[in-house]
Design an enzyme around this catalytic site. Structure first.
Site, short mmCIF file in Angstrom:
data_model
loop_
_atom_site.label_atom_id
_atom_site.label_comp_id
_atom_site.label_asym_id
_atom_site.label_seq_id
_atom_site.Cartn_x
_atom_site.Cartn_y
_atom_site.Cartn_z
N ASP A 56 -2.75 -1.22 2.93
CA ASP A 56 -4.08 -1.70 2.59
C ASP A 56 -4.61 -2.70 3.63
O ASP A 56 -4.99 -3.82 3.28
CB ASP A 56 -3.99 -2.34 1.19
CG ASP A 56 -5.33 -2.81 0.67
OD1 ASP A 56 -6.34 -2.17 0.96
OD2 ASP A 56 -5.35 -3.85 -0.03
N GLU A 78 6.73 -2.95 -0.78
CA GLU A 78 6.35 -1.90 -1.73
C GLU A 78 6.66 -0.49 -1.25
O GLU A 78 5.77 0.38 -1.23
CB GLU A 78 4.86 -2.03 -2.08
CG GLU A 78 4.54 -3.29 -2.82
CD GLU A 78 3.11 -3.34 -3.36
OE1 GLU A 78 2.34 -2.38 -3.13
OE2 GLU A 78 2.77 -4.32 -4.03
N TYR A 82 -0.09 -6.98 -10.46
CA TYR A 82 -1.54 -7.21 -10.53
C TYR A 82 -2.03 -6.98 -11.95
O TYR A 82 -2.89 -6.13 -12.19
CB TYR A 82 -2.26 -6.30 -9.52
CG TYR A 82 -2.06 -6.78 -8.10
CD1 TYR A 82 -2.93 -7.72 -7.54
CD2 TYR A 82 -0.99 -6.34 -7.33
CE1 TYR A 82 -2.75 -8.19 -6.25
CE2 TYR A 82 -0.80 -6.81 -6.04
CZ TYR A 82 -1.68 -7.73 -5.51
OH TYR A 82 -1.51 -8.20 -4.22
N GLU A 95 3.36 -11.43 -4.88
CA GLU A 95 1.91 -11.17 -4.80
C GLU A 95 1.33 -11.22 -6.20
O GLU A 95 1.96 -10.75 -7.15
CB GLU A 95 1.60 -9.77 -4.24
CG GLU A 95 1.78 -9.61 -2.76
CD GLU A 95 1.41 -8.21 -2.26
OE1 GLU A 95 0.55 -7.54 -2.88
OE2 GLU A 95 2.01 -7.80 -1.26
C1 GCB Z 1 -0.33 -4.85 -2.83
C2 GCB Z 1 0.01 -4.72 -1.39
C3 GCB Z 1 -1.03 -5.33 -0.48
C4 GCB Z 1 -2.43 -5.00 -1.00
C5 GCB Z 1 -2.58 -5.59 -2.38
C6 GCB Z 1 -3.94 -5.26 -3.00
O1 GCB Z 1 0.49 -4.71 -3.69
O2 GCB Z 1 1.28 -5.23 -1.09
O3 GCB Z 1 -0.83 -4.87 0.82
O4 GCB Z 1 -3.43 -5.46 -0.15
O5 GCB Z 1 -1.60 -5.06 -3.22
O6 GCB Z 1 -4.85 -6.05 -2.88
O7 GCB Z 1 -4.06 -4.18 -3.56
#
Ligand code: GCB
Length: 682
Positions: free
Chosen positions: A206, A450, A534, A570
């Site tokens: 990403d 990941e 997330y 994260e």
């Molecule tokens: C993740 C990734 C990261 C992305 C982020 C996102 O899990 O490790 O590279 O930018 O989520 O914002 O989706």
């Protein structure tokens, strides 16, 4: 002979030619010394993208043989910089294939005439595959866009009457299932929808695949008998600091080595001779992380002097390496620095900014470190690739702790678990450890982010990769960052024993962990579990009320299964700066703050048990590929791409300073750091 792809298909096909493991030689940062000079080659280079259908016109017409301007029009291209965003030609922004850089350099006369001088060309990073010629002669090739490589060009620049040389670098940004990071080229064959020969580069990560000469390019000199590498590990015995050193020399087998360790005042506190040994520093000042101690980031300087006799007379080489004395250890539920529990309150970053893309930039770097210190952040992860060496040096100087990550991001295809990919990944870890092993700020290696660690080959792949990394550096823990469900993950789980073997003492594992490993009971693939999640963003959209339950479950499942410390590596929410909505809705600044607060409630409970860190995603907004999910890039930054704070930055600042006050080991005032170079004492 150049190992360049031979046919048109190869331009966008696999770029690997089977790299032999075990790197030759060191990669010491080029520092000036009484025996070493530097010539920076940053500035404007000539540039051309090869827009020919097969992207091979440059090779067919041998553009490296004559000045680039003679084979067609050129552009001015700043170095360091990504080439993508500096122009007005949309085709260049999304260009895939070979681009050509060239620079004429005038050399000091001594460099071209003194045969006792070795002249080295160093390229800080060229993304992704690079071929280098000097005066039309092939001198180097390198795969991988985030680590430095060099070529000894002495013979070339010393062979004729010329006092100048022409450096040509061809760079290909194509990513394949076997590159790191991996990618795929999608050929669109339906001519009712796409023009003939149409293809696009797809990636499984990403961030935008910026390309070019991203970091400084320079020439430097050493004598022909020279200090090639130094490896340092440090420890403590009561109040005595221990500095184990090993010096590697090239050019002769007959030489003398003297080493001296100097404190910040320039006083010699220990000295030794020979190519390896241990220096003992009574009442040593330790290297402490920022905010953990009243005098963080104490750096000694290890001065090394090599002397040798040659037929032409005596030769000396000098090198000075910053050294921080500190220990790292991991227990079942703690991360210890200098024997004290360390809690990572920090960020994930990207090398990313307007116009320059991933190009190294001092003002940007200093601004970022000022923001980190304002925020009260004590750490970051180099998501998702190794950062510039200058970044690591600032981390050493300011006490910002680093989880140093390889470019192993987006390993999701079965082909990317092949032996070819694994072999390359092993070599990348060798290059990374070789470059960053002496930084006290680096406390852990992350081999990947990941990956599809639920796929069958992942178990063998990560077991091999992590064991290799531990062999390369037994002094630091190793992890990879997972977003898998804890039950499905094949990379984190317990595995067969790995014995720590090193000629130097092992400092990072706790006595229990070491003895368990040695008795062959357990040897985890990873030492710390780093997990990304997330909640209420990529699922249960808008439902912040589920975060606490889901996050607590995540922590408990991982911990009860593995009994290892956990870092929330994260978490975050997409936020458009200036969007406000109360009650909060997704994408508003209020939603980002609300989501973080929900995470913090659980983190505050679990950090009393086994959670050892929290790293926000992300420090700043950054550019990505275009997609309906991304409004001009990823907007999960707590700062905008221009480094202005969103509301969440203030929330996090309050939290991080509070955490720092709670976890500070000693003292309160933060001493400002002297960042100058001290003169040599030899
Ligand atoms: C993740 C990734 C990261 C992305 C982020 C996102 O899990 O490790 O590279 O930018 O989520 O914002 O989706």
């Amino acid at each position: 002979m150049a190992r360049g792809p031979a046919g048109a298909a190869a331009v966008l096909g696999p770029l690997l030619w089977g790299c032999a493991l075990a790197l030759q030689g060191g990669m010491l940062y080029p520092r000036e010394s009484p025996s070493r000079e530097r010539k920076e080659l940053d500035g404007l280079w000539s540039f051309r993208a090869d827009f020919s259908d097969n992207r091979r016109q440059g090779f067919e017409q041998q553009w490296y043989r004559t000045p680039l301007r003679e084979s067609g029009p050129t552009l001015d291209m700043p170095v360091p910089s990504s080439f993508n965003d500096v122009g007005q030609d949309g085709r260049l922004r999304s260009f895939v294939g070979w681009v050509w850089y060239e620079r004429e350099v005038t050399l000091p006369q001594r460099w071209t005439q003194d045969l006792g001088t070795r002249v080295v060309l160093r390229i800080g990073s060229a993304h992704y595959y690079a071929i280098v010629w000097v005066n039309g002669v092939h001198v180097a090739e390198h795969e991988g866009g985030h680590l430095p490589f060099e070529a000894d060009v002495s013979k070339l620049v010393q062979s004729g009457p010329l006092s100048s040389c022409r450096i040509t670098i061809a760079i290909n940004n194509t990513l394949t299932p076997h590159t790191l990071p991996p990618g795929t080229i999608l050929y669109q064959k339906d001519t009712s929808k796409y023009p003939k020969g149409y293809f696009v580069q797809n990636t499984h990560f990403d961030f935008f695949n910026y390309a070019g000469l991203h970091r400084p390019v320079l020439l430097y000199t050493t004598p022909t008998i020279y200090i090639d590498d130094i490896t340092i590990t440090t420890g403590m015995d009561q109040n005595t600091g221990l500095v184990n050193y090993k010096v590697f020399v090239q050019g002769s087998e007959h030489f003398q080595l003297e080493v001296r360790l100097l404190d910040e005042e320039g006083k010699v506190v220990a000295q030794g001779t020979g190519d390896q040994g241990q220096l003992q520093v009574p009442s040593a000042y330790l290297w402490w992380p920022y905010l953990m101690h009243e005098h963080p980031a104490y750096l000694y300087s290890l001065e090394v002097r090599l002397t040798a006799q040659t037929e032409a007379g005596p030769v000396s080489d000098f090198y000075a390496l910053p050294v921080g004395i500190r220990t790292v250890a991991v227990t079942e539920n703690q991360f210890l620095i200098n024997g004290k529990p360390f809690y990572f309150h920090g960020v994930n970053k990207h090398e990313d900014a307007d116009i320059r893309g991933k190009g190294f930039d001092w003002p940007l770097l200093v601004k970022d470190f000022n923001l980190l210190r304002w925020l009260g952040a004590n750490s970051f992860r180099t998501s998702h690739y190794p950062y510039a060496e200058e970044v690591m040096q600032l981390c050493d100087r300011y006490g910002i702790v680093v989880i140093d990550e390889s470019p192993g991001v987006g390993i999701v295809l079965t082909q990317s678990y092949s032996n070819v990919s694994l072999q390359h990944h092993l070599e990348v870890m060798e290059e990374l450890v070789r470059r960053d092993k002496n930084h006290p700020a680096v406390v852990m290696w992350s081999v990947a982010n990941e990956p599809a660690s639920y796929l069958k080959p992942a178990g063998y792949y990560f077991k091999t990769l992590i064991a290799h990394t531990k062999d390369l550096d037994p002094s630091r823990p190793v992890t990879f960052v997972t977003n898998s469900n804890y039950e499905a993950d094949l990379g984190v789980r317990l595995g067969s024993p790995h014995l720590f073997s090193s000629p130097l003492p092992v400092f990072w594992c706790s006595p229990d962990a070491c003895s368990n490993a040695l008795q062959g009971r357990t040897a985890p693939y990873v030492d710390v579990i780093c997990v990304n999640s997330y909640y209420s963003w990529y699922h249960d959209y808008g439902h912040m009320e589920v975060i606490q339950l889901q996050l607590a479950t995540q922590f408990e499942k991982w911990y009860r299964t593995y009994q290892k410390p956990i870092i929330q590596s994260e978490y975050g929410a997409e936020t458009i700066a200036g969007f406000h909505q109360d009650p909060p809705l997704m994408f508003s600044e209020e939603y980002q703050k609300g989501l973080l607060e929900q995470y913090h409630l659980v983190l505050d409970q679990k950090r009393k048990e086994y959670v050892v860190g929290e790293l926000i995603w992300n420090f700043a907004d950054f550019m990505t590929d275009q997609s309906p999910q991304r409004a001009m890039g990823n907007k999960k930054g707590i700062f905008t791409r221009q480094r202005q704070p969103k509301g969440a930055a203030f929330l996090l600042r309050e939290r991080y300073w509070k955490l720092a006050n709670e976890t500070r080991y000693h003292g309160s005032a933060v001493k400002s750091q002297c960042v100058g170079n001290s003169p040599f004492t030899f």
